[in-house]
Structures are given as C-alpha cells and as structure tokens.
Design an enzyme around this catalytic site. Structure first.
Site, PDB file in Angstrom:
ATOM      1  N   GLY A 124     -60.981  -1.765  16.849  1.00 33.69           N
ATOM      2  CA  GLY A 124     -59.906  -1.946  15.870  1.00 33.69           C
ATOM      3  C   GLY A 124     -60.137  -1.249  14.541  1.00 33.69           C
ATOM      4  O   GLY A 124     -59.430  -1.519  13.566  1.00 33.69           O
TER       5      GLY A 124
ATOM      6  N   ASN B 118     -56.312  -5.172  27.193  1.00 33.18           N
ATOM      7  CA  ASN B 118     -56.651  -6.493  26.658  1.00 33.18           C
ATOM      8  C   ASN B 118     -55.636  -6.796  25.557  1.00 33.18           C
ATOM      9  O   ASN B 118     -55.727  -6.253  24.456  1.00 33.18           O
ATOM     10  CB  ASN B 118     -58.081  -6.465  26.097  1.00 33.18           C
ATOM     11  CG  ASN B 118     -58.468  -7.788  25.459  1.00 33.18           C
ATOM     12  OD1 ASN B 118     -57.723  -8.768  25.555  1.00 33.18           O
ATOM     13  ND2 ASN B 118     -59.617  -7.827  24.798  1.00 33.18           N
TER      14      ASN B 118
ATOM     15  N   HIS C  81     -66.509 -10.753  25.602  1.00 34.70           N
ATOM     16  CA  HIS C  81     -65.933  -9.879  24.572  1.00 34.70           C
ATOM     17  C   HIS C  81     -66.578 -10.229  23.222  1.00 34.70           C
ATOM     18  O   HIS C  81     -66.866 -11.385  22.944  1.00 34.70           O
ATOM     19  CB  HIS C  81     -64.412 -10.076  24.508  1.00 34.70           C
ATOM     20  CG  HIS C  81     -63.743  -9.001  23.704  1.00 34.70           C
ATOM     21  ND1 HIS C  81     -63.749  -8.999  22.324  1.00 34.70           N
ATOM     22  CD2 HIS C  81     -63.083  -7.875  24.081  1.00 34.70           C
ATOM     23  CE1 HIS C  81     -63.115  -7.911  21.904  1.00 34.70           C
ATOM     24  NE2 HIS C  81     -62.700  -7.216  22.952  1.00 34.70           N
TER      25      HIS C  81
ATOM     26  N   GLU D 166     -65.350 -10.548  20.446  1.00 33.65           N
ATOM     27  CA  GLU D 166     -64.582 -11.525  19.663  1.00 33.65           C
ATOM     28  C   GLU D 166     -64.875 -12.943  20.126  1.00 33.65           C
ATOM     29  O   GLU D 166     -64.651 -13.908  19.393  1.00 33.65           O
ATOM     30  CB  GLU D 166     -63.082 -11.188  19.736  1.00 33.65           C
ATOM     31  CG  GLU D 166     -62.771  -9.952  18.909  1.00 33.65           C
ATOM     32  CD  GLU D 166     -61.537  -9.183  19.329  1.00 33.65           C
ATOM     33  OE1 GLU D 166     -60.717  -9.708  20.109  1.00 33.65           O
ATOM     34  OE2 GLU D 166     -61.402  -8.028  18.869  1.00 33.65           O
TER      35      GLU D 166
ATOM     36  N   SER E 137     -60.939   1.348  19.750  1.00 33.08           N
ATOM     37  CA  SER E 137     -60.088   2.314  19.026  1.00 33.08           C
ATOM     38  C   SER E 137     -59.597   3.477  19.872  1.00 33.08           C
ATOM     39  O   SER E 137     -59.371   4.575  19.352  1.00 33.08           O
ATOM     40  CB  SER E 137     -60.817   2.846  17.779  1.00 33.08           C
ATOM     41  OG  SER E 137     -60.955   1.809  16.840  1.00 33.08           O
TER      42      SER E 137
ATOM     43  N   LYS F 292     -55.269  -9.432  23.981  1.00 34.65           N
ATOM     44  CA  LYS F 292     -55.821 -10.385  22.995  1.00 34.65           C
ATOM     45  C   LYS F 292     -54.800 -11.497  22.719  1.00 34.65           C
ATOM     46  O   LYS F 292     -54.103 -11.915  23.635  1.00 34.65           O
ATOM     47  CB  LYS F 292     -56.253  -9.639  21.734  1.00 34.65           C
ATOM     48  CG  LYS F 292     -57.228  -8.497  22.055  1.00 34.65           C
ATOM     49  CD  LYS F 292     -57.920  -7.917  20.857  1.00 34.65           C
ATOM     50  CE  LYS F 292     -58.879  -6.820  21.318  1.00 34.65           C
ATOM     51  NZ  LYS F 292     -59.670  -6.241  20.233  1.00 34.65           N
TER      52      LYS F 292
ATOM     53  N   GLU G  88     -68.293  -1.509  24.626  1.00 38.71           N
ATOM     54  CA  GLU G  88     -67.461  -1.580  23.427  1.00 38.71           C
ATOM     55  C   GLU G  88     -68.353  -1.744  22.199  1.00 38.71           C
ATOM     56  O   GLU G  88     -68.757  -2.879  21.878  1.00 38.71           O
ATOM     57  CB  GLU G  88     -66.517  -2.786  23.488  1.00 38.71           C
ATOM     58  CG  GLU G  88     -65.510  -2.760  24.599  1.00 38.71           C
ATOM     59  CD  GLU G  88     -64.258  -3.582  24.251  1.00 38.71           C
ATOM     60  OE1 GLU G  88     -63.174  -3.002  24.229  1.00 38.71           O
ATOM     61  OE2 GLU G  88     -64.385  -4.788  23.975  1.00 38.71           O
TER      62      GLU G  88
HETATM   63  P1  13P Z   1     -58.947  -1.770  20.162  1.00 41.23           P
HETATM   64  O1  13P Z   1     -58.516  -0.832  21.245  1.00 41.23           O
HETATM   65  O2  13P Z   1     -57.792  -2.416  19.425  1.00 41.23           O
HETATM   66  O3  13P Z   1     -59.968  -1.159  19.247  1.00 41.23           O
HETATM   67  O4  13P Z   1     -59.671  -3.010  20.877  1.00 41.23           O
HETATM   68  C1  13P Z   1     -60.658  -2.747  21.795  1.00 41.23           C
HETATM   69  C2  13P Z   1     -60.992  -4.026  22.454  1.00 41.23           C
HETATM   70  O5  13P Z   1     -61.548  -4.923  21.856  1.00 41.23           O
HETATM   71  C3  13P Z   1     -60.579  -4.187  23.859  1.00 41.23           C
HETATM   72  O6  13P Z   1     -61.201  -5.275  24.424  1.00 41.23           O
END
Ligand code: 13P
Length: 235
Positions: free
Chosen positions: A161, A8, A90, A92, A196, A10, A155
């Site tokens: 993150g 991803n 997601h 976010e 992470s 982002k 997740e």
């Molecule tokens: P990270 O791997 O940066 O923690 O992000 C995970 C994520 O949100 C993947 O969709």
C-alpha cells in the site's frame, strides 16, 4: 495452470461493488492464468462464479476446528460457500499479534480440510535481514509430514500500500532462497509477489522469477485489475 493472481479485497467493498467486479471478471477469457478472489467472509455468498478460471478464497481461517470458537470461521463453513483457498499470516493480521505458531495451526487446519493455504511472508523494513522470510516459511510449515500444496506470497511489509516496490533482484533473491528450501520438501508450490502491484508496474515485476501476484488495492479497480490479468495471461 501456469500463473496465479490473487485478489485480496481486505475490508473493502459492498454488494454493489462486488456485483460490478464479478460482472466483468466472469466474462474474462483466460488461457493459462487462475484467479483467486478473496472477499470478506460476509460476501462469499454473493460471489457467483461462472468462469472456470476463477476460484474463491477467504482472507483468514480459524486455527482450530473446536466449535467453541466465538467469532471464528472454519474451513468447513468457507468450503460450503465455495472457498478452496485461504490467505494465512497476512502482515495485517501478524500486526494484530498473530504468531508463527497460530499460522502453523491454521495451515494444518486448512490442509486437513483439503483447502490450500496462501501463506504471506515478508520482511517489515528495508534494512531487515532477509533470512526472516525463510524463517517465517519454515515456522509456518513445521511438522507437516504428508504431501501438500502451498501458495506463498512474498509481501515485503514496507511495499504494501505504499507505492514502493522492491527491485527484481531483491525479489529473485528471496524467491531463490524459498525455492532452495521448498525443493527439499514434499510440496507442490507457487511463489507470488505482493505489495503495490499496479497496472503501471506489473510488467516489470513479471520479469522476476515468480508465478504471479497477490494484489490488494488495485483489485478494487476492476478495469486496471483486468489489464494486469490479461497482460499476465498473454505473456
Ligand atoms: P496492495 O496491493 O494494496 O499494496 O496490498 C498488497 C497486499 O497486502 C495483498 O495482500
């Protein structure tokens, strides 16, 4: 196909960075692992894939096929540029107000267009009751009658993150409750872990009962990402 690793990206990247990433990923030789790359919509046309192990996805999708939807992208459009998958729900996007109802609509729109949803579920904080994860899954697929395919990415929001990851026992507990429910549904599914994941911790997490990873930050560091992909493929 045994294992799945989803990148991803982002809201990151540039034409230059993606050219560099794809040059390397296209050369990968994988035995038993599928990669699904999810760039921002705008970059889909630059994702020229010449590797059978690599598939394309998007990070979100419209909840409707009604064309009066300013700013939205339909599955038909995403498919025209090669996308077969879409991340849905997601955290976010949930944090921007995306509800379980919208997520359910998006999953229906995807399935009716022969695209596979990558549904993200996860508790917000460490002390939250884990039943919320199962509820997110149930709400997301409510009312679906026909056989379907689904990728679920567990997740935990507190692990995204942050550099913190849950214990294997924690991930197994969640995966077990999701599987117990899904085994009674007419669905082919895979369960991934996201949050992470790095070149330093993936081997530990790979010992849990999951089918792969959803990777954010490290997917942009292509050498580390390749190390993870190869490590998983060689297991
Ligand atoms: P990270 O791997 O940066 O923690 O992000 C995970 C994520 O949100 C993947 O969709």
């Amino acid at each position: 196909m045994h294992k799945i690793i989803v990148a991803n990206y982002k809201m990151n990247g540039s034409k230059k960075l993606y050219r560099h990433i794809l040059n390397k990923l296209n050369k990968l030789e994988l035995k038993d692992t599928a990669l699904i790359l999810c760039p921002p919509f705008l970059y889909l046309p630059f994702f020229k894939i010449s590797n059978d192990a690599i598939h394309l996805g998007v990070q979100d999708i419209s909840n409707t096929i009604n064309k009066k939807s300013t700013g939205q992208i339909s599955p038909k459009m995403a498919k025209e540029f090669g996308a077969e998958y879409s991340i849905v729900g997601h955290s976010e996007r949930r944090s921007l107000g995306e509800t379980d109802e919208l997520i359910n609509q998006k999953i229906n729109v995807l399935l009716s267009s022969d695209m596979t949803p990558i549904l993200c579920v996860g508790e917000k904080s460490k002390d939250e009751n884990l039943n919320i994860v199962l509820k997110q899954l149930k709400d997301a697929i409510k009312g679906i009658k026909n056989h379907f395919e689904l990728i679920i990415a567990y997740e935990p929001v507190w692990a995204i993150g942050t550099g913190e990851i849950p214990s294997i026992a924690h991930v197994n507990k969640v995966a077990k409750s999701l599987r117990k429910f899904l085994d009674k549904v007419d669905v082919d599914y895979k369960i991934l872990y996201g949050g992470s994941i790095s070149d330093e911790n993936y081997q530990d997490m790979a010992r849990s009962e999951i089918d792969g990873f959803l990777i954010g930050g490290i997917s942009l560091e292509v050498n580390k990402f390749i190390e993870i992909v190869k490590g998983i493929d060689n297991e």
